[in-house]
Design a protein around this motif. Sequence first.
Motif, PDB file in Angstrom:
ATOM      1  N   ASN A 168       0.825  -1.206   0.000  1.00  0.00           N
ATOM      2  CA  ASN A 168       0.000   0.000   0.000  1.00  0.00           C
ATOM      3  C   ASN A 168       0.862   1.260   0.000  1.00  0.00           C
ATOM      4  OD1 ASN A 168      -2.853  -1.129   0.276  1.00  0.00           O
ATOM      5  ND2 ASN A 168      -1.774  -2.189   1.924  1.00  0.00           N
ATOM      6  N   ASN A 169       1.969   1.188  -0.753  1.00  0.00           N
ATOM      7  CA  ASN A 169       2.817   2.351  -1.014  1.00  0.00           C
ATOM      8  C   ASN A 169       3.445   2.924   0.249  1.00  0.00           C
ATOM      9  OD1 ASN A 169       3.966   3.975  -3.004  1.00  0.00           O
ATOM     10  ND2 ASN A 169       2.471   5.600  -2.686  1.00  0.00           N
ATOM     11  N   PHE A 170       3.790   2.042   1.186  1.00  0.00           N
ATOM     12  CA  PHE A 170       4.384   2.437   2.458  1.00  0.00           C
ATOM     13  C   PHE A 170       3.563   3.542   3.126  1.00  0.00           C
ATOM     14  CE2 PHE A 170       7.753   3.955   5.413  1.00  0.00           C
ATOM     15  CZ  PHE A 170       7.976   2.741   6.038  1.00  0.00           C
ATOM     16  N   ASP A 246     -10.030  -6.984  -5.556  1.00  0.00           N
ATOM     17  CA  ASP A 246      -9.796  -8.422  -5.389  1.00  0.00           C
ATOM     18  C   ASP A 246      -8.469  -8.726  -4.703  1.00  0.00           C
ATOM     19  OD1 ASP A 246     -12.190  -8.692  -6.703  1.00  0.00           O
ATOM     20  OD2 ASP A 246     -11.291  -9.173  -8.640  1.00  0.00           O
ATOM     21  N   GLY A 247      -8.010  -7.825  -3.838  1.00  0.00           N
ATOM     22  CA  GLY A 247      -6.781  -8.071  -3.094  1.00  0.00           C
ATOM     23  C   GLY A 247      -5.518  -7.958  -3.919  1.00  0.00           C
ATOM     24  N   GLY A 248      -5.590  -7.297  -5.067  1.00  0.00           N
ATOM     25  CA  GLY A 248      -4.385  -7.037  -5.859  1.00  0.00           C
ATOM     26  C   GLY A 248      -3.705  -8.267  -6.409  1.00  0.00           C
ATOM     27  N   PRO A 249      -4.409  -9.105  -7.200  1.00  0.00           N
ATOM     28  CA  PRO A 249      -3.769 -10.327  -7.702  1.00  0.00           C
ATOM     29  C   PRO A 249      -2.556 -10.067  -8.584  1.00  0.00           C
ATOM     30  CG  PRO A 249      -5.862  -9.932  -8.824  1.00  0.00           C
ATOM     31  CD  PRO A 249      -5.802  -8.975  -7.673  1.00  0.00           C
ATOM     32  N   ALA A 250      -2.431  -8.860  -9.144  1.00  0.00           N
ATOM     33  CA  ALA A 250      -1.300  -8.561 -10.025  1.00  0.00           C
ATOM     34  C   ALA A 250      -0.115  -7.959  -9.282  1.00  0.00           C
ATOM     35  CB  ALA A 250      -1.740  -7.603 -11.129  1.00  0.00           C
ATOM     36  N   TYR A 251      -0.241  -7.733  -7.982  1.00  0.00           N
ATOM     37  CA  TYR A 251       0.851  -7.119  -7.234  1.00  0.00           C
ATOM     38  C   TYR A 251       1.951  -8.149  -6.985  1.00  0.00           C
ATOM     39  CZ  TYR A 251      -2.083  -3.070  -6.027  1.00  0.00           C
ATOM     40  OH  TYR A 251      -2.858  -1.945  -6.066  1.00  0.00           O
ATOM     41  N   THR A 252       3.193  -7.754  -7.208  1.00  0.00           N
ATOM     42  CA  THR A 252       4.323  -8.639  -6.946  1.00  0.00           C
ATOM     43  C   THR A 252       5.245  -8.015  -5.909  1.00  0.00           C
ATOM     44  OG1 THR A 252       5.637  -7.685  -8.742  1.00  0.00           O
ATOM     45  CG2 THR A 252       4.274  -9.611  -9.274  1.00  0.00           C
ATOM     46  N   PHE A 253       5.989  -8.862  -5.220  1.00  0.00           N
ATOM     47  CA  PHE A 253       6.906  -8.356  -4.199  1.00  0.00           C
ATOM     48  C   PHE A 253       8.044  -7.571  -4.847  1.00  0.00           C
ATOM     49  CE2 PHE A 253       9.873  -8.597  -0.594  1.00  0.00           C
ATOM     50  CZ  PHE A 253       9.009  -8.264   0.437  1.00  0.00           C
ATOM     51  N   SER A 254       8.493  -8.023  -6.006  1.00  0.00           N
ATOM     52  CA  SER A 254       9.600  -7.335  -6.680  1.00  0.00           C
ATOM     53  C   SER A 254       9.196  -5.973  -7.207  1.00  0.00           C
ATOM     54  CB  SER A 254      10.145  -8.193  -7.826  1.00  0.00           C
ATOM     55  OG  SER A 254       9.129  -8.487  -8.765  1.00  0.00           O
ATOM     56  N   SER A 255       7.888  -5.733  -7.379  1.00  0.00           N
ATOM     57  CA  SER A 255       7.466  -4.426  -7.885  1.00  0.00           C
ATOM     58  C   SER A 255       7.716  -3.320  -6.874  1.00  0.00           C
ATOM     59  CB  SER A 255       5.986  -4.454  -8.281  1.00  0.00           C
ATOM     60  OG  SER A 255       5.154  -4.618  -7.155  1.00  0.00           O
ATOM     61  N   ILE A 256       7.948  -3.683  -5.602  1.00  0.00           N
ATOM     62  CA  ILE A 256       8.323  -2.676  -4.604  1.00  0.00           C
ATOM     63  C   ILE A 256       9.572  -1.929  -5.066  1.00  0.00           C
ATOM     64  CG2 ILE A 256       9.162  -2.354  -2.232  1.00  0.00           C
ATOM     65  CD1 ILE A 256       7.485  -4.841  -1.467  1.00  0.00           C
ATOM     66  N   ALA A 257      10.489  -2.664  -5.727  1.00  0.00           N
ATOM     67  CA  ALA A 257      11.751  -2.066  -6.169  1.00  0.00           C
ATOM     68  C   ALA A 257      11.553  -1.029  -7.261  1.00  0.00           C
ATOM     69  CB  ALA A 257      12.696  -3.155  -6.666  1.00  0.00           C
ATOM     70  N   MET A 258      10.355  -0.946  -7.820  1.00  0.00           N
ATOM     71  CA  MET A 258      10.091   0.002  -8.896  1.00  0.00           C
ATOM     72  C   MET A 258       9.272   1.194  -8.429  1.00  0.00           C
ATOM     73  SD  MET A 258       9.276  -2.793 -11.850  1.00  0.00           S
ATOM     74  CE  MET A 258      10.361  -4.217 -12.029  1.00  0.00           C
ATOM     75  N   GLU A 259       8.889   1.196  -7.160  1.00  0.00           N
ATOM     76  CA  GLU A 259       8.116   2.314  -6.636  1.00  0.00           C
ATOM     77  C   GLU A 259       9.027   3.491  -6.307  1.00  0.00           C
ATOM     78  OE1 GLU A 259       4.732   2.758  -6.467  1.00  0.00           O
ATOM     79  OE2 GLU A 259       5.041   1.055  -7.809  1.00  0.00           O
ATOM     80  N   GLU A 260       8.552   4.688  -6.611  1.00  0.00           N
ATOM     81  CA  GLU A 260       9.402   5.873  -6.503  1.00  0.00           C
ATOM     82  C   GLU A 260       9.957   6.063  -5.099  1.00  0.00           C
ATOM     83  OE1 GLU A 260       9.295  10.703  -7.391  1.00  0.00           O
ATOM     84  OE2 GLU A 260       7.523   9.458  -7.747  1.00  0.00           O
ATOM     85  N   ASN A 261       9.114   5.849  -4.061  1.00  0.00           N
ATOM     86  CA  ASN A 261       9.613   6.106  -2.707  1.00  0.00           C
ATOM     87  C   ASN A 261      10.673   5.095  -2.290  1.00  0.00           C
ATOM     88  OD1 ASN A 261       7.905   3.935  -2.345  1.00  0.00           O
ATOM     89  ND2 ASN A 261       6.547   4.947  -0.875  1.00  0.00           N
TER      90      ASN A 261
END
Length: 635
Positions: A168-170, A246-261
């Motif tokens: 949830n974007n920290f 639906d609880g974000g079925p497309a969210y991946t743990f590695s995508s955290i590394a691509m978030e700006e913050n």
Amino acid sequence: MKVPFILASLASLSFCDVALVNFRNLIVEEYVAADPTAPISAAEKRAAPDSPSANSLSANETAWLELRRNNTIEPMSSFLSRANISGFDAVSYLRGVSNNISNLPNVGIAISGGGYRALMNGAGFLSAADNRTENSTAVGQIGGLLQSSTYLSGLSGGGWLVGSLFANNFTTVVALRDGSAGSSVWEFGNSILQGPAEDGTSILNKADYYKNIVDEVENKQRAGFNASITDYYGRAISYQLVNATDGGPAYTFSSIAMEENFVTGETPFPILVADERAPGTSAISLNSTVFEFNPFEIGSWDPTTYGFAPTRFVGTNFSAGMALENENCVRGFDQIGYVMGTSSSLFNQFILQLNSTGLSGVLLNAAQLALSNFNESENDIAPYQPNPFYHFNNDTNRNAFSKQLTLVDGGEDLQNIPLSPLIQPPRAVDVIFAVDASADTTYGWPNGTSLMATYQRSLNSMIENGTSFPAIPDQNTFVNQGLNKLPTFFGCDVKNTTHPAPLIVYLPNAPYSTLSNISTFDLSVNNSQRNSIIQNGYDVATMGNGTLDSQWHSCVACAVLSRSFSRTDTPVPAACTECFNRYCWNGSLNSTVPSSNYTPTSLLQEALVSSGASPMPLSFTIMFVTAVITVTLLV
């Protein structure tokens, strides 16, 4: 308040060019590009280390640390300044050492497992440590400690907390607690067997909820991957933890590394922990290999597996550390619910209780059929097939010849606080705030078992791999000396460890303002109890807003600075010496078996009585004791 959320880089499992994939062997180092948003280039091999120890970080983590460590200076300066350590100018000290980042305090936070109890207790601590929380930077508060931290690890229920924050974007604990219209995030009153309320995250009814979960898992199977109970459970828990349709079925743990913050180093580095189960076994011991998931990599520092694969490409067919050239690489396997479910796979049994859900007819039959393929020995596992470490480090890797890497709940080896990633020498963490909501005692309170397990593991030359940990007393001493009741520092004297070891600030779950020892396996928690336990965790972090110790903030600051003082040969301020005398374990033991089961009373009530203030009404005391008995019967 609307809670922001992140989107995964990909909508579902997809395929890519194997030329993008690199593997990092801790014996023959291979690194990927430092920019996590850029395509991954060819590996840059480096010379093997002289000894088989985990002696370096990935290039990605190293580059990220340069940003993060610098970004901690300002909030740390503010945090230490507000601590008002008598006779010490913290701002000038930080200014003087900031030209050498290695001299700055390096802070880690570890949130234990323990289901919703651990999530809520840990949430209270993080809320207190977050300078975005209202009043957290007032006198005596510890707001800013989170912004001063480099690493944040979680395991099982603590992994739910860490995963939920980053999914949830920290965002803040308060934002997740309060939620938003139409959201089921952190609504624990409806168990994962029931599904979210009908106005939450687009779910219309229970039938749709189960159908969506089954459909998502079947999509994975149609892509050619085996499914497990963890897939169903991970999807179910996501409805409560990820504020997305639906609880974000497309969210991946590695995508955290691509978030700006995260890319700009504005957040700590998140790590989730799981244990490896060796092929043909069902028991987990202290010698089991500990795996970590971070936004860049999955792997282990242990001298067994001793290597890392890129999290983004887990699901790709690797052999001997290389992606097979005649196959595509895979992205999307690291679905964030599955990763959180891996770290907490002990809770898979929730999904097996279908008969209590009220489902009937075709949907119940379909759900039961889907789960009937798993035998009892597989109930608590999270399979990673293909095994990223297949034919990798064959001499030591216990799963080297298995097509499947089998991972289980990170607390099954008794290390219920995820300390292992934070005590690795390359990370050079100075102080770890170990937030413990374990249910070690009969009535569901911690007694130091997790710290003892990590200490014992650090003494085992076959598995410790260069890690060092402060001496920890036995569990009876914890109870007899009250070390599981109030904060305790371990490892205060750096001369008492053979190798550099972090200072451990142990923060055990205890009843400050409410009974927070709900059962690990409680399936639901209503909002009132949720808020009370989060508040209790806040009280643990602040010692009841300073009620039990008005100098607690100063002592926390002294703990943060301790190892930095040692590195820079800075005399320890007298105020810090007083704090260490008060909170450091003195090395004495009292190993006699306690005469009765540990049953703590309200710490804030005790403080009022001992100070001579008017105690709480007798009716409250009766209710508190009654609640103790009630919770005890439910644990």
